[in-house]
Design a protein around this motif. Structure first.
Motif, PDB file in Angstrom:
ATOM      1  N   ARG A   1      -5.692  -1.633  -3.562  1.00 15.22           N
ATOM      2  CA  ARG A   1      -4.418  -1.174  -4.119  1.00 15.22           C
ATOM      3  C   ARG A   1      -4.379   0.324  -4.372  1.00 15.22           C
ATOM      4  NH1 ARG A   1      -5.338  -6.234  -5.912  1.00 15.22           N
ATOM      5  NH2 ARG A   1      -3.608  -7.724  -5.890  1.00 15.22           N
ATOM      6  N   GLU A   2      -5.536   1.000  -4.339  1.00 15.09           N
ATOM      7  CA  GLU A   2      -5.569   2.431  -4.621  1.00 15.09           C
ATOM      8  C   GLU A   2      -5.500   3.279  -3.358  1.00 15.09           C
ATOM      9  OE1 GLU A   2      -5.400   3.443  -7.665  1.00 15.09           O
ATOM     10  OE2 GLU A   2      -5.542   1.397  -8.453  1.00 15.09           O
ATOM     11  N   MET A   3      -5.428   2.636  -2.195  1.00 10.36           N
ATOM     12  CA  MET A   3      -5.370   3.364  -0.929  1.00 10.36           C
ATOM     13  C   MET A   3      -4.021   3.136  -0.258  1.00 10.36           C
ATOM     14  SD  MET A   3      -9.216   2.910   0.633  1.00 10.36           S
ATOM     15  CE  MET A   3     -10.643   3.556  -0.268  1.00 10.36           C
ATOM     16  N   THR A   4      -3.791   3.883   0.806  1.00 12.72           N
ATOM     17  CA  THR A   4      -2.503   3.847   1.493  1.00 12.72           C
ATOM     18  C   THR A   4      -2.159   2.438   1.952  1.00 12.72           C
ATOM     19  OG1 THR A   4      -2.909   6.095   2.280  1.00 12.72           O
ATOM     20  CG2 THR A   4      -1.168   4.846   3.377  1.00 12.72           C
ATOM     21  N   LEU A   5      -0.909   2.048   1.704  1.00 12.08           N
ATOM     22  CA  LEU A   5      -0.409   0.738   2.133  1.00 12.08           C
ATOM     23  C   LEU A   5       1.035   0.916   2.575  1.00 12.08           C
ATOM     24  CD1 LEU A   5      -0.949  -2.660   0.336  1.00 12.08           C
ATOM     25  CD2 LEU A   5       1.262  -2.058   1.317  1.00 12.08           C
ATOM     26  N   MET A   6       1.306   0.569   3.818  1.00 12.20           N
ATOM     27  CA  MET A   6       2.680   0.659   4.304  1.00 12.20           C
ATOM     28  C   MET A   6       2.866  -0.258   5.501  1.00 12.20           C
ATOM     29  SD  MET A   6       2.737   4.396   6.129  1.00 12.20           S
ATOM     30  CE  MET A   6       1.502   4.880   7.328  1.00 12.20           C
ATOM     31  N   VAL A   7       4.128  -0.622   5.712  1.00 11.48           N
ATOM     32  CA  VAL A   7       4.534  -1.418   6.865  1.00 11.48           C
ATOM     33  C   VAL A   7       5.632  -0.626   7.546  1.00 11.48           C
ATOM     34  CG1 VAL A   7       5.402  -3.630   7.672  1.00 11.48           C
ATOM     35  CG2 VAL A   7       3.993  -3.532   5.606  1.00 11.48           C
ATOM     36  N   ARG A   8       5.456  -0.289   8.797  1.00 12.01           N
ATOM     37  CA  ARG A   8       6.417   0.598   9.464  1.00 12.01           C
ATOM     38  C   ARG A   8       6.693   0.133  10.888  1.00 12.01           C
ATOM     39  NH1 ARG A   8       3.124   6.065  11.323  1.00 12.01           N
ATOM     40  NH2 ARG A   8       1.338   5.018  12.265  1.00 12.01           N
ATOM     41  N   GLN A   9       7.884   0.540  11.381  1.00 14.02           N
ATOM     42  CA  GLN A   9       8.248   0.278  12.766  1.00 14.02           C
ATOM     43  C   GLN A   9       7.813   1.452  13.629  1.00 14.02           C
ATOM     44  OE1 GLN A   9      12.357  -0.722  13.360  1.00 14.02           O
ATOM     45  NE2 GLN A   9      12.441  -2.096  11.591  1.00 14.02           N
ATOM     46  N   LEU A  10       7.243   1.133  14.785  1.00 14.60           N
ATOM     47  CA  LEU A  10       6.916   2.155  15.772  1.00 14.60           C
ATOM     48  C   LEU A  10       8.016   2.204  16.828  1.00 14.60           C
ATOM     49  CD1 LEU A  10       3.076   1.473  16.193  1.00 14.60           C
ATOM     50  CD2 LEU A  10       4.239   2.977  14.559  1.00 14.60           C
ATOM     51  N   ASN A  11       7.880   3.111  17.769  1.00 14.30           N
ATOM     52  CA  ASN A  11       8.906   3.253  18.794  1.00 14.30           C
ATOM     53  C   ASN A  11       9.014   1.984  19.628  1.00 14.30           C
ATOM     54  OD1 ASN A  11       9.508   5.894  18.087  1.00 14.30           O
ATOM     55  ND2 ASN A  11       7.937   6.738  19.438  1.00 14.30           N
ATOM     56  N   PRO A  12      10.237   1.496  19.840  1.00 11.56           N
ATOM     57  CA  PRO A  12      10.405   0.308  20.696  1.00 11.56           C
ATOM     58  C   PRO A  12       9.932   0.597  22.119  1.00 11.56           C
ATOM     59  CG  PRO A  12      12.404   0.781  19.439  1.00 11.56           C
ATOM     60  CD  PRO A  12      11.511   1.968  19.286  1.00 11.56           C
ATOM     61  N   THR A  13       9.358  -0.405  22.742  1.00 15.33           N
ATOM     62  CA  THR A  13       8.861  -0.283  24.115  1.00 15.33           C
ATOM     63  C   THR A  13       9.390  -1.453  24.934  1.00 15.33           C
ATOM     64  OG1 THR A  13       6.846  -1.568  23.706  1.00 15.33           O
ATOM     65  CG2 THR A  13       6.753   0.790  23.233  1.00 15.33           C
ATOM     66  N   SER A  14       9.044  -1.464  26.204  1.00 17.60           N
ATOM     67  CA  SER A  14       9.455  -2.565  27.073  1.00 17.60           C
ATOM     68  C   SER A  14       8.759  -3.867  26.696  1.00 17.60           C
ATOM     69  CB  SER A  14       9.139  -2.219  28.534  1.00 17.60           C
ATOM     70  OG  SER A  14       7.745  -1.951  28.692  1.00 17.60           O
ATOM     71  N   ASP A  15       7.708  -3.775  25.888  1.00 19.73           N
ATOM     72  CA  ASP A  15       6.990  -4.973  25.438  1.00 19.73           C
ATOM     73  C   ASP A  15       7.486  -5.482  24.094  1.00 19.73           C
ATOM     74  OD1 ASP A  15       5.371  -5.012  27.674  1.00 19.73           O
ATOM     75  OD2 ASP A  15       3.847  -3.733  26.758  1.00 19.73           O
ATOM     76  N   GLY A  16       8.462  -4.806  23.491  1.00 21.20           N
ATOM     77  CA  GLY A  16       8.992  -5.261  22.219  1.00 21.20           C
ATOM     78  C   GLY A  16       8.982  -4.177  21.161  1.00 21.20           C
ATOM     79  N   LEU A  17       9.215  -4.577  19.910  1.00 20.18           N
ATOM     80  CA  LEU A  17       9.255  -3.657  18.783  1.00 20.18           C
ATOM     81  C   LEU A  17       7.964  -3.811  17.963  1.00 20.18           C
ATOM     82  CD1 LEU A  17      10.759  -1.651  16.927  1.00 20.18           C
ATOM     83  CD2 LEU A  17      11.671  -3.644  15.711  1.00 20.18           C
ATOM     84  N   PRO A  18       7.078  -2.798  17.973  1.00 19.31           N
ATOM     85  CA  PRO A  18       5.839  -2.912  17.193  1.00 19.31           C
ATOM     86  C   PRO A  18       6.112  -2.720  15.695  1.00 19.31           C
ATOM     87  CG  PRO A  18       5.622  -1.311  18.994  1.00 19.31           C
ATOM     88  CD  PRO A  18       7.084  -1.588  18.799  1.00 19.31           C
ATOM     89  N   LEU A  19       5.665  -3.673  14.892  1.00 14.58           N
ATOM     90  CA  LEU A  19       5.722  -3.578  13.436  1.00 14.58           C
ATOM     91  C   LEU A  19       4.278  -3.398  12.959  1.00 14.58           C
ATOM     92  CD1 LEU A  19       7.695  -3.776  10.983  1.00 14.58           C
ATOM     93  CD2 LEU A  19       6.940  -6.144  10.767  1.00 14.58           C
ATOM     94  N   GLU A  20       3.936  -2.169  12.544  1.00 10.74           N
ATOM     95  CA  GLU A  20       2.537  -1.843  12.242  1.00 10.74           C
ATOM     96  C   GLU A  20       2.211  -2.115  10.779  1.00 10.74           C
ATOM     97  OE1 GLU A  20      -0.001   1.777  13.737  1.00 10.74           O
ATOM     98  OE2 GLU A  20       0.888   2.325  11.806  1.00 10.74           O
ATOM     99  N   ILE A  21       1.105  -2.783  10.563  1.00  9.73           N
ATOM    100  CA  ILE A  21       0.568  -3.013   9.216  1.00  9.73           C
ATOM    101  C   ILE A  21      -0.556  -2.004   9.000  1.00  9.73           C
ATOM    102  CG2 ILE A  21      -0.841  -4.571   7.826  1.00  9.73           C
ATOM    103  CD1 ILE A  21       1.860  -5.813  10.207  1.00  9.73           C
ATOM    104  N   TYR A  22      -0.419  -1.190   7.961  1.00 10.33           N
ATOM    105  CA  TYR A  22      -1.394  -0.132   7.672  1.00 10.33           C
ATOM    106  C   TYR A  22      -1.831  -0.283   6.214  1.00 10.33           C
ATOM    107  CZ  TYR A  22      -3.519   4.550   7.925  1.00 10.33           C
ATOM    108  OH  TYR A  22      -4.398   5.595   7.952  1.00 10.33           O
ATOM    109  N   CYS A  23      -3.085  -0.699   6.028  1.00 10.66           N
ATOM    110  CA  CYS A  23      -3.607  -0.877   4.677  1.00 10.66           C
ATOM    111  C   CYS A  23      -5.128  -0.838   4.733  1.00 10.66           C
ATOM    112  CB  CYS A  23      -3.116  -2.182   4.057  1.00 10.66           C
ATOM    113  SG  CYS A  23      -3.659  -3.660   4.953  1.00 10.66           S
ATOM    114  N   PHE A  24      -5.775  -1.026   3.590  1.00 11.82           N
ATOM    115  CA  PHE A  24      -7.231  -0.988   3.497  1.00 11.82           C
ATOM    116  C   PHE A  24      -7.717  -2.230   2.749  1.00 11.82           C
ATOM    117  CE2 PHE A  24      -6.078   3.332   4.242  1.00 11.82           C
ATOM    118  CZ  PHE A  24      -7.137   3.914   4.922  1.00 11.82           C
ATOM    119  N   THR A  25      -8.802  -2.799   3.241  1.00 11.47           N
ATOM    120  CA  THR A  25      -9.432  -3.899   2.523  1.00 11.47           C
ATOM    121  C   THR A  25     -10.280  -3.336   1.389  1.00 11.47           C
ATOM    122  OG1 THR A  25     -11.383  -3.897   3.970  1.00 11.47           O
ATOM    123  CG2 THR A  25      -9.507  -5.277   4.618  1.00 11.47           C
ATOM    124  N   ASN A  26     -10.627  -4.181   0.420  1.00  8.85           N
ATOM    125  CA  ASN A  26     -11.445  -3.711  -0.696  1.00  8.85           C
ATOM    126  C   ASN A  26     -12.934  -3.938  -0.449  1.00  8.85           C
ATOM    127  OD1 ASN A  26     -11.634  -6.459  -0.959  1.00  8.85           O
ATOM    128  ND2 ASN A  26     -10.524  -6.575  -2.898  1.00  8.85           N
TER     129      ASN A  26
END
Length: 424
Positions: free
Chosen positions: A345-370
């Motif tokens: 919980r003390e490190m970066t945590l975010m969920v973001r959309q990346l650029n759409p591509t011909s393979d779909g819309l990437p939804l990136e999970i960015y976080c850290f385990t403890n």
């Protein structure tokens, strides 16, 4: 007074008649004098000087106190006392007197060199605190200066120990250095690399290093002069020349291990045709999620305030803002990660959309385990994506996947069945 003088003359005569005792006595007196000089300088003068320095900006700096430059220079005093006093000790061999004197002078040289090196370290530390230090670092110049200082100190020490002029020593080293550099080129390069690795703390035994161009990815098990031994995770062994850690790019995972958390950076590629505004029935379904109650309440209030400002134009749905299934799912993923017991919980945590591509819309999970343990990290990451992939249909979303042979066969069969029904 006359009695004291007579006793001194008697003691002196007794020592003259016993040369060994005379030598031992005066040598003992010399060592006592050196100890007294050391005591006076360090316990009295040095303490007084340090107390005075505490009233100055330099004395208040913790780095200067820890380096203790003044205490290092104070070690010169007893060495000088012995160097000058050894000549007054009678009955000592001339060679022994010369050796002791030269050793004391060599000690003085190395002590002064270490004091200057410590001073340069303090200068670099103080400079790094300045705002412009990030743009114009001087650490490299400080290291070069230290190398020059220790090189000069080494030459002076050797010259003092062999009782020769430094000029003569340098003239002899010129031709010898060319031969040594040719014969021991790899050894010298490895030596320089080892010094830099140690002084800059580049790698340690136990570090996880990754050097793709040499197929090395594992734990450092040994650091020698010529090579570094790395045991890869597949249990193979890679031997890397020490100098390659100075000249080649590599990744050291020590920072991750010491931070206490390891990064998860992976995307869910969503089928863009499954993105849409949430209908009333779907809204009732997503309201069942405990993690979405606050989000839906705040989002609906924000959208209602926005739409009220549109007045008559707000009657048309195309002009209004509405809740989407992708936005709701993104909020769900973020709240799910924040409530996960094994996500840091003390490190970066975010969920973001990346650029759409011909393979779909990437939804990136960015976080850290403890945890940084590899097996535990992979288990946590897999559990998170197991859950997210399984719950996607609840939001009317699909993961994009290229058609496989089974998909094409099912499509052909459906078309064939449709054609058969139409003909009948």
């Amino acid at each position: 007074m006359q009695d004291i003088q007579e006793k001194l003359e008697t003691a002196e005569q007794w020592l003259v008649e016993r040369p060994d005792m005379d030598t031992l006595t005066k040598l003992t007196l010399l060592l006592v004098a050196a100890w007294i000089a050391n005591f006076v300088v360090k316990k009295i003068l040095l303490r007084g000087l340090l107390r005075i320095l505490t009233y100055t900006p330099a004395g208040k700096d913790r780095q200067a106190i820890e380096r203790n430059i003044v205490a290092r220079i104070a070690n010169v005093v007893p060495a000088v006392v012995i160097a000058f006093g050894i000549t007054s000790v009678p009955n000592l061999a001339e060679e022994l007197t010369i050796v002791v004197t030269n050793v004391c002078y060599a000690f003085v040289v190395i002590t002064i060199a270490r004091a200057i090196s410590g001073t340069l370290t303090i200068v670099n530390t103080l400079y790094e605190r300045q705002p412009e230090a990030y743009e114009r670092p001087i650490k490299g110049y400080i290291q070069v200066a230290k190398i020059v200082i220790y090189a000069v100190a080494t030459i002076l020490m050797v010259a003092v120990l062999i009782d020769k002029s430094p000029v003569i020593l340098l003239s002899g080293l010129g031709a010898m250095a060319a031969v040594l550099m040719l014969v021991f080129q790899d050894t010298l390069l490895s030596l320089v690399a080892s010094v830099q690795i140690t002084s800059n703390d580049i790698i340690r035994v136990g570090d996880w290093v990754e050097m793709p161009n040499l197929n090395a990815d594992g734990e450092v098990t040994d650091i020698a002069l010529h090579q570094v031994k790395v045991q890869n995770w597949d249990k193979t062994i890679t031997f890397i020349p020490t100098r390659r850690f100075i000249s080649d790019p590599f990744k050291n995972w020590r920072g991750m291990q010491e931070s206490g958390g390891r990064r998860i950076k992976r995307s869910l590629v969503l089928d863009q045709q499954s993105l849409h505004f949430i209908t009333d029935d779907e809204m009732k379904a997503v309201k069942r999620f405990r993690l979405l109650k606050d989000y839906l309440k705040e989002k609906q209030q924000e959208i209602d305030e926005w739409n009220q400002q549109l007045k008559d134009e707000g009657r048309e749905p195309v002009n209004t803002r509405r809740i989407t299934n992708i936005g709701t799912f993104r909020a769900y993923v973020k709240n799910y990660l924040e409530s996960h017991p094994k996500v840091h919980r003390e490190m970066t945590l975010m969920v973001r959309q990346l650029n759409p591509t011909s393979d779909g819309l990437p939804l990136e999970i960015y976080c850290f385990t403890n945890t940084t343990v590899w097996a535990e990290y992979e288990g946590i990451q897999s559990d998170i994506f197991d859950h997210l992939l399984s719950i996607l249909p609840e939001f009317g979303l699909r993961v994009f996947q290229h058609p496989s042979g089974i998909d094409m066969r099912e499509m052909t069969r459906n078309l064939h069945e449709s054609g058969t029904k139409a003909s009948s």
